[in-house]
Design a protein around this motif. Structure first.
Motif, PDB file in Angstrom:
ATOM      1  N   LYS A  73      -4.244  -5.783  -1.023  1.00 55.26           N
ATOM      2  CA  LYS A  73      -3.410  -5.919   0.175  1.00 55.26           C
ATOM      3  C   LYS A  73      -2.246  -6.871  -0.079  1.00 55.26           C
ATOM      4  N   LYS A  74      -2.488  -7.917  -0.843  1.00 51.85           N
ATOM      5  CA  LYS A  74      -1.408  -8.862  -1.176  1.00 51.85           C
ATOM      6  C   LYS A  74      -0.306  -8.173  -1.970  1.00 51.85           C
ATOM      7  N   ARG A  75      -0.676  -7.180  -2.757  1.00 49.56           N
ATOM      8  CA  ARG A  75       0.308  -6.447  -3.557  1.00 49.56           C
ATOM      9  C   ARG A  75       0.980  -5.335  -2.756  1.00 49.56           C
ATOM     10  N   GLY A  76       0.598  -5.218  -1.482  1.00 51.19           N
ATOM     11  CA  GLY A  76       1.213  -4.211  -0.616  1.00 51.19           C
ATOM     12  C   GLY A  76       0.555  -2.852  -0.670  1.00 51.19           C
ATOM     13  N   MET A  77      -0.623  -2.774  -1.273  1.00 49.15           N
ATOM     14  CA  MET A  77      -1.321  -1.499  -1.382  1.00 49.15           C
ATOM     15  C   MET A  77      -2.058  -1.205  -0.074  1.00 49.15           C
ATOM     16  N   SER A  78      -1.833  -0.041   0.505  1.00 52.75           N
ATOM     17  CA  SER A  78      -2.453   0.297   1.783  1.00 52.75           C
ATOM     18  C   SER A  78      -3.638   1.248   1.640  1.00 52.75           C
ATOM     19  N   GLY A  79      -3.728   1.939   0.524  1.00 55.72           N
ATOM     20  CA  GLY A  79      -4.814   2.889   0.317  1.00 55.72           C
ATOM     21  C   GLY A  79      -6.015   2.256  -0.365  1.00 55.72           C
ATOM     22  N   CYS A  80      -6.889   3.085  -0.886  1.00 58.55           N
ATOM     23  CA  CYS A  80      -8.079   2.606  -1.590  1.00 58.55           C
ATOM     24  C   CYS A  80      -7.660   1.876  -2.865  1.00 58.55           C
ATOM     25  N   PRO A  81      -8.156   0.669  -3.094  1.00 58.84           N
ATOM     26  CA  PRO A  81      -7.774  -0.090  -4.293  1.00 58.84           C
ATOM     27  C   PRO A  81      -8.221   0.564  -5.593  1.00 58.84           C
ATOM     28  N   PHE A  82      -9.213   1.469  -5.488  1.00 57.11           N
ATOM     29  CA  PHE A  82      -9.742   2.088  -6.708  1.00 57.11           C
ATOM     30  C   PHE A  82      -9.086   3.437  -7.005  1.00 57.11           C
ATOM     31  N   CYS A  83      -9.109   4.361  -6.038  1.00 53.20           N
ATOM     32  CA  CYS A  83      -8.606   5.717  -6.312  1.00 53.20           C
ATOM     33  C   CYS A  83      -7.241   5.990  -5.694  1.00 53.20           C
ATOM     34  N   ARG A  84      -6.726   5.002  -4.934  1.00 57.36           N
ATOM     35  CA  ARG A  84      -5.389   5.070  -4.332  1.00 57.36           C
ATOM     36  C   ARG A  84      -5.283   6.091  -3.195  1.00 57.36           C
ATOM     37  N   THR A  85      -6.383   6.652  -2.750  1.00 55.90           N
ATOM     38  CA  THR A  85      -6.354   7.598  -1.636  1.00 55.90           C
ATOM     39  C   THR A  85      -6.046   6.867  -0.333  1.00 55.90           C
ATOM     40  N   SER A  86      -5.314   7.500   0.556  1.00 56.57           N
ATOM     41  CA  SER A  86      -5.014   6.903   1.859  1.00 56.57           C
ATOM     42  C   SER A  86      -6.313   6.701   2.639  1.00 56.57           C
ATOM     43  N   LEU A  87      -6.395   5.591   3.352  1.00 55.74           N
ATOM     44  CA  LEU A  87      -7.606   5.281   4.098  1.00 55.74           C
ATOM     45  C   LEU A  87      -7.716   6.169   5.330  1.00 55.74           C
ATOM     46  N   PRO A  88      -8.924   6.589   5.695  1.00 60.16           N
ATOM     47  CA  PRO A  88      -9.103   7.447   6.872  1.00 60.16           C
ATOM     48  C   PRO A  88      -8.728   6.716   8.155  1.00 60.16           C
ATOM     49  N   ASP A  89      -8.214   7.475   9.130  1.00 58.69           N
ATOM     50  CA  ASP A  89      -7.741   6.889  10.385  1.00 58.69           C
ATOM     51  C   ASP A  89      -8.798   6.891  11.491  1.00 58.69           C
ATOM     52  N   SER A  90      -9.825   7.682  11.348  1.00 54.23           N
ATOM     53  CA  SER A  90     -10.812   7.824  12.423  1.00 54.23           C
ATOM     54  C   SER A  90     -12.200   8.080  11.857  1.00 54.23           C
ATOM     55  N   ASP A  91     -13.195   8.005  12.731  1.00 55.46           N
ATOM     56  CA  ASP A  91     -14.571   8.312  12.326  1.00 55.46           C
ATOM     57  C   ASP A  91     -14.679   9.745  11.828  1.00 55.46           C
ATOM     58  N   ALA A  92     -13.927  10.636  12.455  1.00 57.05           N
ATOM     59  CA  ALA A  92     -13.948  12.052  12.048  1.00 57.05           C
ATOM     60  C   ALA A  92     -13.421  12.206  10.624  1.00 57.05           C
ATOM     61  N   ASP A  93     -12.385  11.438  10.304  1.00 55.96           N
ATOM     62  CA  ASP A  93     -11.832  11.479   8.946  1.00 55.96           C
ATOM     63  C   ASP A  93     -12.816  10.896   7.933  1.00 55.96           C
ATOM     64  N   VAL A  94     -13.495   9.801   8.311  1.00 47.37           N
ATOM     65  CA  VAL A  94     -14.502   9.187   7.439  1.00 47.37           C
ATOM     66  C   VAL A  94     -15.622  10.181   7.163  1.00 47.37           C
ATOM     67  N   LEU A  95     -16.090  10.833   8.234  1.00 50.11           N
ATOM     68  CA  LEU A  95     -17.183  11.804   8.093  1.00 50.11           C
ATOM     69  C   LEU A  95     -16.771  12.978   7.217  1.00 50.11           C
ATOM     70  N   ALA A  96     -15.551  13.436   7.397  1.00 47.12           N
ATOM     71  CA  ALA A  96     -15.061  14.558   6.576  1.00 47.12           C
ATOM     72  C   ALA A  96     -14.987  14.164   5.103  1.00 47.12           C
ATOM     73  N   SER A  97     -14.529  12.939   4.845  1.00 47.96           N
ATOM     74  CA  SER A  97     -14.427  12.464   3.454  1.00 47.96           C
ATOM     75  C   SER A  97     -15.795  12.348   2.813  1.00 47.96           C
ATOM     76  N   ILE A  98     -16.727  11.790   3.556  1.00 50.29           N
ATOM     77  CA  ILE A  98     -18.058  11.581   2.981  1.00 50.29           C
ATOM     78  C   ILE A  98     -18.780  12.903   2.772  1.00 50.29           C
ATOM     79  N   GLN A  99     -18.547  13.871   3.669  1.00 53.48           N
ATOM     80  CA  GLN A  99     -19.198  15.177   3.524  1.00 53.48           C
ATOM     81  C   GLN A  99     -18.667  15.932   2.298  1.00 53.48           C
ATOM     82  N   LYS A 100     -17.412  15.702   1.955  1.00 55.00           N
ATOM     83  CA  LYS A 100     -16.869  16.292   0.726  1.00 55.00           C
ATOM     84  C   LYS A 100     -17.620  15.766  -0.489  1.00 55.00           C
TER      85      LYS A 100
END
Length: 251
Positions: A73-100
């Motif tokens: 976050k200090k470096r200005g990174m907004s996504g996942c620090p490991f895979c650089r994917t954008s972070l989910p915005d809602s519970d529905a997005d989290v559930l969809a990601s985990i189900q994949k």
């Protein structure tokens, strides 16, 4: 000879089998799992309890320590620090990601989904039987955390018929792979039975892995006369060393 002394041989064989089982139980799991307990970015063990010092990323099923998350976050990174994917915005997005990830048979993702059903998170209806099924699958795929969760389910009788012996089996399997809380629980069970020496052996291992509660248990045992000063000193030094191993500049 075997026919004449069958009962004696049977008893000796059982005793030897128990001794070998103990040798495995107390000689394995002396280090935490690098796959589940270490941050993949800084490669350091995550401080305990891990849920207070790290974040599980549903995009890649990686547990990232708070230090690396803060540094990103200090470096200005907004996504996942490991895979650089954008972070989910809602519970529905989290559930969809985990189900994949679940469809790809990712054990960490399956375990996470099991915990989500157990807690009624992400808009899911609480379903302990579903959780147990997911944890069973995750454990078969290699998840140590899932073994712990299965042990907890059987110990409490949630989603399954209560079976404390089976809980001990699951916690033993997890403890022999370095799961700290499982090891601590085994110590508590032995202490409840009055098997203080066995309990201390478990607590000493989990203390050296960084579990503060195990150190406190050994301290209380020492004050009550069930543990020696050397055991408490060994536990305290081991715990302090384990804590030092988790420290970094960012943390």
């Amino acid at each position: 000879c075997q026919r004449a002394h069958r009962k004696r041989h049977k008893k000796a064989c059982k005793q030897r089998a128990a001794e070998l089982k103990d040798e495995q139980l107390y000689s394995q799991g002396l280090e935490r799992s690098e796959d589940e307990d270490f941050c993949p970015i800084c490669t350091l063990p995550i401080p305990l309890p891990m849920n207070e010092h790290s974040f599980f990323k549903v995009c890649c099923s990686k547990r990232i320590c708070s230090g690396c998350t803060f540094a990103a976050k200090k470096r200005g990174m907004s996504g996942c620090p490991f895979c650089r994917t954008s972070l989910p915005d809602s519970d529905a997005d989290v559930l969809a990601s985990i189900q994949k990830r679940v469809l790809k048979k990712d054990p960490a993702a399956i375990d996470f989904l099991g915990r989500s059903y157990a807690n009624g998170n992400l808009g899911l209806q609480r379903d302990m039987q579903k959780s147990v099924n997911l944890w069973t699958e995750a454990a078969e795929l290699g998840s140590i955390q899932a073994l712990y969760n299965l042990g907890a389910a059987y110990y409490q009788g949630e989603g399954v018929q209560q079976d404390k012996a089976k809980a001990v089996e699951f916690w033993s399997k997890a403890a022999m792979q370095g799961h700290v809380e499982s090891r601590h629980n085994l110590g508590c069970i032995e202490a409840e039975k009055g098997n203080y020496e066995r309990a201390l052996r478990h607590f000493l291992i989990s203390a050296k892995l960084g579990d503060k509660e195990s150190v406190e248990n050994i301290k209380m045992a020492f004050m009550a006369g069930f543990a020696r000063r050397e055991q408490y000193t060994e536990a305290l030094k081991g715990y302090q060393y384990a804590v030092e191993e988790t420290k970094s500049h960012d943390r």
